[in-house]
Scaffold this motif. Structure first.
Motif, PDB file in Angstrom:
ATOM      1  N   LYS A 111       3.206  13.216   2.709  1.00 17.79           N
ATOM      2  CA  LYS A 111       3.673  12.018   3.409  1.00 17.79           C
ATOM      3  C   LYS A 111       3.923  10.890   2.416  1.00 17.79           C
ATOM      4  O   LYS A 111       3.099  10.625   1.540  1.00 17.79           O
ATOM      5  CB  LYS A 111       2.635  11.568   4.449  1.00 17.79           C
ATOM      6  CG  LYS A 111       3.028  10.326   5.223  1.00 17.79           C
ATOM      7  CD  LYS A 111       1.956   9.906   6.189  1.00 17.79           C
ATOM      8  CE  LYS A 111       2.332   8.632   6.937  1.00 17.79           C
ATOM      9  NZ  LYS A 111       1.291   8.193   7.874  1.00 17.79           N
ATOM     10  N   PHE A 112       5.040  10.214   2.581  1.00 20.52           N
ATOM     11  CA  PHE A 112       5.395   9.054   1.754  1.00 20.52           C
ATOM     12  C   PHE A 112       5.526   7.832   2.653  1.00 20.52           C
ATOM     13  O   PHE A 112       6.193   7.896   3.690  1.00 20.52           O
ATOM     14  CB  PHE A 112       6.717   9.290   1.036  1.00 20.52           C
ATOM     15  CG  PHE A 112       6.640  10.178  -0.175  1.00 20.52           C
ATOM     16  CD1 PHE A 112       6.866   9.659  -1.449  1.00 20.52           C
ATOM     17  CD2 PHE A 112       6.338  11.519  -0.051  1.00 20.52           C
ATOM     18  CE1 PHE A 112       6.785  10.475  -2.570  1.00 20.52           C
ATOM     19  CE2 PHE A 112       6.259  12.346  -1.158  1.00 20.52           C
ATOM     20  CZ  PHE A 112       6.482  11.813  -2.414  1.00 20.52           C
ATOM     21  N   ALA A 113       4.902   6.729   2.264  1.00 14.66           N
ATOM     22  CA  ALA A 113       5.018   5.504   3.065  1.00 14.66           C
ATOM     23  C   ALA A 113       4.758   4.278   2.201  1.00 14.66           C
ATOM     24  O   ALA A 113       4.007   4.341   1.216  1.00 14.66           O
ATOM     25  CB  ALA A 113       4.059   5.529   4.238  1.00 14.66           C
ATOM     26  N   LEU A 114       5.389   3.174   2.592  1.00 16.92           N
ATOM     27  CA  LEU A 114       5.132   1.854   1.996  1.00 16.92           C
ATOM     28  C   LEU A 114       4.698   0.915   3.117  1.00 16.92           C
ATOM     29  O   LEU A 114       5.400   0.775   4.122  1.00 16.92           O
ATOM     30  CB  LEU A 114       6.365   1.313   1.300  1.00 16.92           C
ATOM     31  CG  LEU A 114       6.837   2.031   0.039  1.00 16.92           C
ATOM     32  CD1 LEU A 114       8.169   1.452  -0.426  1.00 16.92           C
ATOM     33  CD2 LEU A 114       5.808   1.937  -1.074  1.00 16.92           C
ATOM     34  N   ILE A 115       3.529   0.275   2.932  1.00 13.01           N
ATOM     35  CA  ILE A 115       2.993  -0.647   3.933  1.00 13.01           C
ATOM     36  C   ILE A 115       2.699  -1.961   3.226  1.00 13.01           C
ATOM     37  O   ILE A 115       1.836  -2.012   2.338  1.00 13.01           O
ATOM     38  CB  ILE A 115       1.708  -0.083   4.586  1.00 13.01           C
ATOM     39  CG1 ILE A 115       1.987   1.313   5.190  1.00 13.01           C
ATOM     40  CG2 ILE A 115       1.182  -1.050   5.653  1.00 13.01           C
ATOM     41  CD1 ILE A 115       0.749   2.084   5.512  1.00 13.01           C
ATOM     42  N   LYS A 145       0.881  -1.162   0.000  1.00 12.08           N
ATOM     43  CA  LYS A 145       0.000   0.000   0.000  1.00 12.08           C
ATOM     44  C   LYS A 145       0.920   1.213   0.000  1.00 12.08           C
ATOM     45  O   LYS A 145       1.826   1.326   0.821  1.00 12.08           O
ATOM     46  CB  LYS A 145      -0.887   0.006   1.241  1.00 12.08           C
ATOM     47  CG  LYS A 145      -1.785   1.232   1.335  1.00 12.08           C
ATOM     48  CD  LYS A 145      -2.602   1.236   2.618  1.00 12.08           C
ATOM     49  CE  LYS A 145      -3.431   2.504   2.731  1.00 12.08           C
ATOM     50  NZ  LYS A 145      -4.200   2.570   3.989  1.00 12.08           N
ATOM     51  N   THR A 146       0.697   2.106  -0.946  1.00 12.92           N
ATOM     52  CA  THR A 146       1.598   3.238  -1.151  1.00 12.92           C
ATOM     53  C   THR A 146       0.905   4.533  -0.762  1.00 12.92           C
ATOM     54  O   THR A 146      -0.172   4.849  -1.266  1.00 12.92           O
ATOM     55  CB  THR A 146       2.058   3.305  -2.618  1.00 12.92           C
ATOM     56  OG1 THR A 146       2.571   2.018  -2.992  1.00 12.92           O
ATOM     57  CG2 THR A 146       3.130   4.353  -2.818  1.00 12.92           C
ATOM     58  N   VAL A 147       1.523   5.265   0.156  1.00 17.63           N
ATOM     59  CA  VAL A 147       0.935   6.516   0.659  1.00 17.63           C
ATOM     60  C   VAL A 147       1.732   7.693   0.113  1.00 17.63           C
ATOM     61  O   VAL A 147       2.952   7.753   0.261  1.00 17.63           O
ATOM     62  CB  VAL A 147       0.949   6.542   2.202  1.00 17.63           C
ATOM     63  CG1 VAL A 147       0.396   7.869   2.716  1.00 17.63           C
ATOM     64  CG2 VAL A 147       0.153   5.364   2.765  1.00 17.63           C
ATOM     65  N   MET A 148       1.025   8.616  -0.536  1.00 10.33           N
ATOM     66  CA  MET A 148       1.612   9.876  -0.990  1.00 10.33           C
ATOM     67  C   MET A 148       0.572  10.975  -0.787  1.00 10.33           C
ATOM     68  O   MET A 148       0.091  11.584  -1.735  1.00 10.33           O
ATOM     69  CB  MET A 148       2.058   9.788  -2.448  1.00 10.33           C
ATOM     70  CG  MET A 148       3.236   8.862  -2.678  1.00 10.33           C
ATOM     71  SD  MET A 148       3.907   8.929  -4.366  1.00 10.33           S
ATOM     72  CE  MET A 148       2.570   8.154  -5.276  1.00 10.33           C
ATOM     73  N   ASN A 149       0.190  11.182   0.466  1.00 10.24           N
ATOM     74  CA  ASN A 149      -0.905  12.090   0.798  1.00 10.24           C
ATOM     75  C   ASN A 149      -0.421  13.484   1.159  1.00 10.24           C
ATOM     76  O   ASN A 149       0.610  13.642   1.812  1.00 10.24           O
ATOM     77  CB  ASN A 149      -1.719  11.535   1.976  1.00 10.24           C
ATOM     78  CG  ASN A 149      -2.543  10.321   1.586  1.00 10.24           C
ATOM     79  OD1 ASN A 149      -2.711  10.027   0.399  1.00 10.24           O
ATOM     80  ND2 ASN A 149      -3.032   9.607   2.571  1.00 10.24           N
TER      81      ASN A 149
END
Length: 307
Positions: free
Chosen positions: A301-305, A55-59
């Protein structure tokens, strides 16, 4: 008797030399072992029919501001419409932010069928709220939804971590490099390297630069054990800054300049499983501050889940 003494002396000397060599060999092996224990290779590991899904977050965080200064060419139009143009801009970017934050981004890594030791990367966007019908949204929102749907990014990296898809656009290279590029050599705690495929700022010939500053440093800050796995902890510290004049007669008239500054900052910390060859966690923050031709203040915000 003398002969025996000489013989014993030769045997003793040979035995002593052998023991010294053995000790040196053991010491060398021990040092080599310690060095290998403190050095890790960050490689992607994927079985032939397997995949890694994040799941890729770029909010967007907070309320971003964005305003483009078009100069004199649109001055009469702005004077005529007044606050309507500003309200239109606000509505557009507010709608874009809402639609973007209402979008699921999933990144999938699979083995390439065309290239050896290469992983394909696809980032796919889907709407979160599937209960909302097209009749419930206005024309602008429908346009935003169509923009944020389907494959948003497609590229590839070698399993050793280096960039493979040299042909993609700069913005896509930025994302592939930030999320999936790794050092293609063994590294130890304290080692740093550069992501050569990251380039946030791209101006044309109209920009005359007077000041510039760039930092691009990824550091292996620790190697830890977690749940029996060897984990490499990485710190990302990237900055790009330029200051100068934007000179465009079409926008600002002959001899017209617009002082312009841009600054991108990206900081992140991530944990990579050396044993399993994948991210365990990845969390970052990007900020943009610009003035002049473009006035903007944004945080993302950048994240990899892992799914």
């Amino acid at each position: 008797m003398m002969k025996n003494k000489i013989t014993y002396g030769l045997i003793g000397s040979t035995l002593l030399s052998f023991l010294v060599l053995l000790a040196c060999s053991n010491s060398s092996s021990k040092n080599s072992l310690n060095q290998n224990e403190n050095t890790v290779e960050l490689n992607w590991k994927l079985a032939s029919n397997d995949s890694i899904i994040y799941k890729t977050v770029m909010n967007e965080i907070g309320d971003p501001t964005f305003e483009v200064n078009f100069g004199g060419i649109f001055k009469s139009l702005n004077d005529e419409l007044g606050d309507d143009t500003k309200n239109l801009e606000k509505d557009f970017f507010k709608s874009l932010k809402n639609q973007y934050n209402n979008t699921n981004l999933i990144t999938k890594l699979t083995n390439s069928d065309d290239f050896k030791d290469v992983l394909n990367i696809e980032l796919i966007a889907n709407k979160k709220d599937k209960n909302t019908s097209e009749e419930d949204v206005n024309g602008m929102q429908q346009m935003m939804q169509s923009m944020l749907k389907g494959v948003m990014l497609r590229g590839s990296v070698y399993k050793n971590g280096s960039m493979h898809s040299f042909w993609v656009r700069s913005k896509q290279k930025n994302l592939i490099s930030l999320f999936f590029e790794l050092p293609n050599k063994a590294v130890k705690k304290g080692d740093s390297w550069t992501l050569h495929n990251v380039n946030f700022i791209g101006n044309d010939q109209n920009f005359i630069c007077h000041k510039a500053k760039k930092k691009n440093e990824i550091t292996l800050i620790d190697i830890i054990k977690k749940n029996g796995e060897t984990i490499a902890v990485l710190n990302y510290d990237i900055l790009e800054f330029v200051s100068g004049d934007f000179n465009s007669p079409a926008f600002f008239g002959s001899g017209g300049n617009k002082k312009t500054e841009m600054e991108f900052i990206f900081k992140a910390q991530a944990e990579f499983s050396v044993d399993k060859g994948k991210w365990i966690s990845y969390n970052g923050l990007m900020s943009l501050n610009a003035s002049g031709v473009m006035n903007s203040s944004q945080k993302q915000k950048f994240a990899l889940i892992e799914e």
